[in-house]
Design a protein around this motif. Structure first.
Motif, PDB file in Angstrom:
ATOM      1  N   THR A 126     -22.899   3.263  20.542  1.00  0.00           N
ATOM      2  CA  THR A 126     -23.037   4.147  19.384  1.00  0.00           C
ATOM      3  C   THR A 126     -23.656   3.386  18.221  1.00  0.00           C
ATOM      4  O   THR A 126     -23.556   2.157  18.134  1.00  0.00           O
ATOM      5  CB  THR A 126     -21.666   4.693  18.928  1.00  0.00           C
ATOM      6  OG1 THR A 126     -20.809   3.597  18.592  1.00  0.00           O
ATOM      7  CG2 THR A 126     -21.026   5.523  20.030  1.00  0.00           C
ATOM      8  N   SER A 127     -24.293   4.124  17.331  1.00  0.00           N
ATOM      9  CA  SER A 127     -24.851   3.492  16.136  1.00  0.00           C
ATOM     10  C   SER A 127     -23.705   3.128  15.204  1.00  0.00           C
ATOM     11  O   SER A 127     -22.687   3.819  15.145  1.00  0.00           O
ATOM     12  CB  SER A 127     -25.819   4.441  15.430  1.00  0.00           C
ATOM     13  OG  SER A 127     -25.116   5.565  14.916  1.00  0.00           O
ATOM     14  N   LEU A 182     -31.782   6.702  19.137  1.00  0.00           N
ATOM     15  CA  LEU A 182     -30.664   6.119  18.394  1.00  0.00           C
ATOM     16  C   LEU A 182     -31.164   5.492  17.094  1.00  0.00           C
ATOM     17  O   LEU A 182     -30.578   5.676  16.019  1.00  0.00           O
ATOM     18  CB  LEU A 182     -29.963   5.067  19.251  1.00  0.00           C
ATOM     19  CG  LEU A 182     -28.669   4.468  18.668  1.00  0.00           C
ATOM     20  CD1 LEU A 182     -27.556   5.510  18.709  1.00  0.00           C
ATOM     21  CD2 LEU A 182     -28.243   3.232  19.467  1.00  0.00           C
ATOM     22  N   GLY A 189     -25.291   8.179  19.846  1.00  0.00           N
ATOM     23  CA  GLY A 189     -24.983   7.194  20.875  1.00  0.00           C
ATOM     24  C   GLY A 189     -25.531   7.606  22.227  1.00  0.00           C
ATOM     25  O   GLY A 189     -26.053   8.715  22.398  1.00  0.00           O
ATOM     26  N   VAL A 210     -25.306  -1.616  16.330  1.00  0.00           N
ATOM     27  CA  VAL A 210     -24.626  -0.725  17.275  1.00  0.00           C
ATOM     28  C   VAL A 210     -23.214  -1.221  17.571  1.00  0.00           C
ATOM     29  O   VAL A 210     -22.873  -2.384  17.319  1.00  0.00           O
ATOM     30  CB  VAL A 210     -25.396  -0.599  18.615  1.00  0.00           C
ATOM     31  CG1 VAL A 210     -26.808  -0.083  18.393  1.00  0.00           C
ATOM     32  CG2 VAL A 210     -25.404  -1.917  19.366  1.00  0.00           C
TER      33      VAL A 210
END
Length: 318
Positions: A126-127, A182, A189, A210
């Motif tokens: 995920t960011s 992303l 994500g 991330v």
């Protein structure tokens, strides 16, 4: 030199050449589609076998359409066949269940394990901007799963297992677009599966901050998969170990392979694994502990090596 002498010399020379040719053991290694990380592993393994045996073992890497095909081809292959697949698929083939229902064969009972290779490792990426640091935080996010891959199927299963199906928006895009999407904020994500370090996760972590989500032991148990730890520092910005799940993958052959060849393949693999890891980090994830994932019978030649090396094989059906 008489005519008879010339004939004798020619015969001896021919015998020497034939003997040299016979000394080379040829093996076919069938793994995955060309362009995939597992195909690349096959190429690296072939190079290591050639170097580690001074050319006595020559491995030809053959493209595959998948693990099921690899197992199915056991029925028509000889003693030079080595293939990769998850242990669960070998069990299914021997039991005639799942993908092998109605396709059983006595040849499946002759499958024997050699050694583990890098596992298919689940990554939830995920960011940092999304704020998601655990699976529960995925609620309200947009996630790219991709289509048709093990990672996509497994990711969808996990969303269902943890009650997130109706709480997460699934992006309609290919996994190949994940890093760009992303970085541009189009998704929060993505989910991918591959041996770590996974190239697309490396790329994502290098281009934008991330988080690689870690799972609790309870969550791992709920998935029914093997627990695996991605060491801290594997990816840029990853300061702690990440606990996730994996699908073990193993190199197999059959009883048609002679014991000496199986022994040399197994011995050369383990003795050159560290050198391979210096070139490709995914080999560093293979440790003797992965032997516990092999639930099928080991080839006698492989057993000989493990006993000599003092590597525990208690988890395998010998």
């Amino acid at each position: 030199m008489t005519v008879l002498s010339r004939i004798i010399c020619a015969a001896l020379a021919a015998g020497t050449v034939a003997g040299a040719a016979a000394a080379e053991t040829r093996v076919t290694y069938k793994s995955a589609k060309s362009g995939s990380s597992y195909y690349q592993m096959g190429v690296e393994l072939a190079e290591a076998m050639k170097a580690g045996t001074d050319g006595e073992i020559s491995v030809t890497v053959e493209e595959s359409q998948g693990s099921v095909q690899n197992v199915m081809e056991v029925r028509a292959r000889g003693g030079d066949y080595v293939f990769t697949t998850p242990p669960a698929l070998v069990s299914s083939a021997q039991e005639g269940t799942a993908a092998f229902e109605g396709k059983g064969s006595p040849a499946f009972d002759e499958i024997r394990a050699l050694f583990p290779i890098p596992s298919l490792t689940m990554h939830f990426v995920t960011s940092e901007e999304s704020g998601a640091t655990g699976l529960a935080d995925l609620e309200g996010t947009t996630i790219l799963l991709g289509k048709g891959s093990f990672g996509a199927t497994e990711g969808e299963k996990y969303l269902e297992t943890f009650g997130l199906v109706d709480k997460v928006e699934i992006a309609d895009a290919e996994l190949s677009n994940a890093v760009a999407a992303l970085k541009n904020g189009q998704i929060d994500g993505f989910v991918t599966a591959g041996s770590f370090p996974a190239p697309n996760v490396v790329e994502a972590a290098a281009s934008t901050p991330v988080n690689v989500l870690s799972m609790t032991d309870e969550q791992v148990e709920q998935t029914g998969r093997a627990r695996l730890v991605i060491p801290a520092g594997t990816y840029a910005g990853q300061e702690e170990d990440v606990v996730t799940t994996s699908l073990p993958v193993v190199a197999y052959t059959t009883t048609k392979m002679d014991d000496e060849t199986a022994y040399q393949l197994t011995k050369t693999y383990w003795e050159n694994k560290e050198k391979m890891a210096n070139t490709s980090a995914w080999w560093g994830g293979v440790t003797p502990e992965l032997m516990s994932n092999i639930t099928t019978e080991l080839h006698p030649g492989a057993v000989r090596y493990y006993e000599e090396a003092g590597i525990a094989i208690d988890g395998s059906d010998q």
